[in-house]
Enzyme design. Structure first.
Site, PDB file in Angstrom:
ATOM      1  N   GLU A 151      -4.927   6.291  -1.873  1.00  0.00           N
ATOM      2  CA  GLU A 151      -4.723   4.849  -1.760  1.00  0.00           C
ATOM      3  C   GLU A 151      -3.867   4.344  -2.895  1.00  0.00           C
ATOM      4  O   GLU A 151      -3.989   4.815  -4.023  1.00  0.00           O
ATOM      5  CB  GLU A 151      -6.070   4.108  -1.880  1.00  0.00           C
ATOM      6  CG  GLU A 151      -6.691   3.700  -0.587  1.00  0.00           C
ATOM      7  CD  GLU A 151      -7.961   2.881  -0.790  1.00  0.00           C
ATOM      8  OE1 GLU A 151      -8.996   3.286  -0.230  1.00  0.00           O
ATOM      9  OE2 GLU A 151      -7.924   1.856  -1.514  1.00  0.00           O
TER      10      GLU A 151
ATOM     11  N   ASP B 290      -3.315   0.574  -4.322  1.00  0.00           N
ATOM     12  CA  ASP B 290      -3.916  -0.753  -4.083  1.00  0.00           C
ATOM     13  C   ASP B 290      -3.289  -1.869  -4.890  1.00  0.00           C
ATOM     14  O   ASP B 290      -2.986  -1.706  -6.075  1.00  0.00           O
ATOM     15  CB  ASP B 290      -5.397  -0.740  -4.503  1.00  0.00           C
ATOM     16  CG  ASP B 290      -6.245   0.173  -3.662  1.00  0.00           C
ATOM     17  OD1 ASP B 290      -5.796   0.570  -2.584  1.00  0.00           O
ATOM     18  OD2 ASP B 290      -7.366   0.489  -4.109  1.00  0.00           O
TER      19      ASP B 290
ATOM     20  N   GLU C 229      -4.644  -5.900  -5.308  1.00  0.00           N
ATOM     21  CA  GLU C 229      -5.614  -6.911  -4.886  1.00  0.00           C
ATOM     22  C   GLU C 229      -5.391  -8.169  -5.712  1.00  0.00           C
ATOM     23  O   GLU C 229      -5.293  -8.097  -6.935  1.00  0.00           O
ATOM     24  CB  GLU C 229      -7.047  -6.425  -5.118  1.00  0.00           C
ATOM     25  CG  GLU C 229      -7.466  -5.337  -4.150  1.00  0.00           C
ATOM     26  CD  GLU C 229      -8.937  -4.971  -4.308  1.00  0.00           C
ATOM     27  OE1 GLU C 229      -9.660  -5.014  -3.324  1.00  0.00           O
ATOM     28  OE2 GLU C 229      -9.353  -4.650  -5.441  1.00  0.00           O
TER      29      GLU C 229
END
Ligand SMILES: *[C@@H]1O[C@H](CO)[C@@H](O)[C@H](O)[C@H]1NC(C)=O
Length: 283
Positions: A96, A98, A100
């Site tokens: 992953e 990421d 956010e």
């Protein structure tokens, strides 16, 4: 001679650069009518209310590429909300990459939280404030992923590099194709000031906006990758992202971001790693 030119043309045409149309490029995965596509596929919105958030993912899977998306985040009091945008493989032991965006009270800064997972293991967080208000306009958030490194850009300013450290025993995402995902959800148990500030539902629905999705990437299918050149070191790369690394200018800008806007770096968290920092942090 002529045949090698032909081959180069052929190979470069296999790298798919899709200047996005959300109708064609993504599938809405949850939230029903809380995910909407407008303007003939040029604009997408996700919204969050008391009942649910919403999310989407790309139709294609990619094994290396440059992915750009423009986002305009939830405005006003966005405390408790999280807008996430990430690449992920499927199944167990996921890779992953990421991003956010942790919302905040009006006027207080969003936090951009980043992490890289390899084979299911993350713990590589870096967090940043942004140098602009991400709710007023669209800004471009990009991930470059090639066999040498993973690089994050905000408006083409490099904010993070995660180098391929396989030679020093650090796993690196390199063989699992990934899709793009995005979601808007309620995370008020941890997101804003560590969960102290709760979502103000009187301000719902909360809405995030997306446009100009672009994947300049190697599309993965059961027949293999659309790119042939990645593993062939003899052929000249035909896209900058395939070999992109840090040049002196991007290194200077990265230092500027780290000095002024980075608020957390796992690589300087000695308390968390009393036995010593992870190997990729040591140089
Ligand atoms: C929200 O604002 C506070 C106060 O400025 C700040 O400490 C915090 O880092 C901001 N972001 C989040 C996600 O809590």
């Amino acid at each position: 001679m002529a045949s090698s030119v032909m081959l180069a043309v052929l190979v470069s045409s296999l790298i798919v650069s899709s200047a996005g149309n959300f109708y064609q490029d993504i599938a809405i995965t949850w939230g029903d009518q809380r995910a909407k596509i407008f303007n003939g596929g040029q604009l997408l919105t996700l919204s969050l209310d008391r009942v649910s958030g919403a999310g989407f993912r790309s139709n294609e899977q990619y094994l290396f590429g440059r992915i750009d998306m423009q986002l305009k985040l939830v405005g006003g009091n966005s405390a408790g909300t999280v807008t996430a945008y990430w690449l992920s493989s499927e199944g167990l032991n996921r890779d992953e990459v990421d991003l956010e965006f942790l919302g905040n009270l009006s006027g207080d800064p969003y936090v951009l939280h980043t992490n890289v997972y390899t084979q299911g293991k993350g713990d590589r967080e870096q967090q940043f404030y942004l140098w602009f208000d991400p709710t007023k306009n669209f800004h471009t958030y990009s991930i470059v992923w090639n066999p040498r490194n993973i690089i994050y850009f905000v408006d083409n300013i490099l904010i993070r590099e995660f180098r391929n450290g396989q030679s020093i025993g650090v796993p690196f995402p390199h063989n699992q194709p990934m899709r793009i995902y995005s979601s808007l959800w309620n995370a008020d148990e941890w997101a804003t000031r560590g969960g102290l500030i709760k979502t103000d539902w009187s301000k719902a629905p909360f809405t995030a906006f997306y446009q100009n999705f672009n994947a300049d990437a190697c599309v993965w299918s059961s027949r293999g990758s659309s790119c042939r050149t990645m593993s062939n070191t003899n052929s000249a790369p035909n896209k900058a992202w395939q070999t992109q690394e840090l040049d002196p200018l991007s290194r200077r800008r990265l230092r500027w971001v780290q000095k002024n806007y980075m608020i957390y770096n796992y690589c300087s968290d000695w308390k968390r790693f009393p036995q010593g920092l992870p190997p990729e942090c040591r140089h």
